[in-house]
Design an enzyme around this catalytic site. Sequence first.
Site, mmCIF file in Angstrom:
data_model
loop_
_atom_site.group_PDB
_atom_site.id
_atom_site.type_symbol
_atom_site.label_atom_id
_atom_site.label_comp_id
_atom_site.label_asym_id
_atom_site.label_seq_id
_atom_site.Cartn_x
_atom_site.Cartn_y
_atom_site.Cartn_z
ATOM 1 N N ARG A 1 -4.713 14.218 -31.872
ATOM 2 C CA ARG A 1 -3.326 14.589 -32.161
ATOM 3 C C ARG A 1 -3.264 15.853 -33.019
ATOM 4 N NH1 ARG A 1 0.632 10.188 -34.828
ATOM 5 N NH2 ARG A 1 -0.634 10.659 -36.673
ATOM 6 N N LYS B 1 2.959 17.093 -35.866
ATOM 7 C CA LYS B 1 2.872 16.573 -37.237
ATOM 8 C C LYS B 1 2.641 17.767 -38.166
ATOM 9 C CE LYS B 1 0.955 12.588 -39.710
ATOM 10 N NZ LYS B 1 2.239 11.904 -39.920
ATOM 11 N N GLU C 1 13.365 6.745 -36.192
ATOM 12 C CA GLU C 1 12.270 6.206 -36.996
ATOM 13 C C GLU C 1 12.685 6.243 -38.452
ATOM 14 O OE1 GLU C 1 8.980 8.805 -36.215
ATOM 15 O OE2 GLU C 1 10.046 10.587 -36.879
#
Length: 286
Positions: free
Chosen positions: A52, A151, A184
């Site tokens: 990721r 991220k 979220e």
Amino acid sequence: MSLQVYLNGEFVDKEKATVSVYDHGLLYGDGIFEGIRVYNKRVFMLAEHVERLYESALAIRLEIPISPDEMTAAVEETVARNGLTEGYVRLVVTRGAGTLGLDIRRTSNPQVVIIADSITLYPEELYENGLEIITASTIRNHPVALSPRIKSLNYLNNILAKIEATDSGCLEALMLNHRGEVAECTGDNIFIVKRGVLKTPTADAGILEGVTRNVVMDLARKADIPVVECTLERHDIYTADECFLTGTAAEVIPVVKLDGRPIGTGEPGPITRDLRERFRTFAHGE
């Protein structure tokens, strides 16, 4: 003995681990990171986190100066050098030093930083009794403006929602997307249980597809608990039988109230408790 931080191929005392004030990671949040847990000296789901990280780098056109295999070895060595049995790894890659402007062509030397330390996100009693959360007025970034799948070091969106939570006396806040749907929380993915079915928002709701989220869904399927990724609204959480959050640092933690309203019985439910135990067993390799 001071903790040793990996910094561009060398290990230095944490007090001496520094980057330039001209680094675009500091100036503009231009960089990426991963948070990874360590259980029984084993770096948990390391391959998934490294994959990721490199996907995030590709998405923002950041060239990481070492290979994924070298990154994996560096993480493992950092954990070993610090004698970490249980803990947390923060893996950071910045754009590097540049000018006082946004042009990435005028930056150089991306910085690779690996920190291995201990972490406690929530008090242990909250894992037994459950969290109370609020709905933040700050929504998740529009996915067309900034993909939540990256991220990045730019966490201001999450921080503003976290401020709302702490100002309200809570430790976490639910964030909605630009359509008013459940996305979220500020640092965790969210699940509900309704009539024995485990439900969580889809990727296109504007979420980070958490590594722990994926592990919990796999564990649920193996336990013959139906799993559905679908659109959720606050109504679904208010009327759920159970609710819990997942995240690298948080692991699996129950939620018993949203906006002052009890969820289900107002106590952690049986499926939540079961999945929490399954996750801990899996994570510790038992």
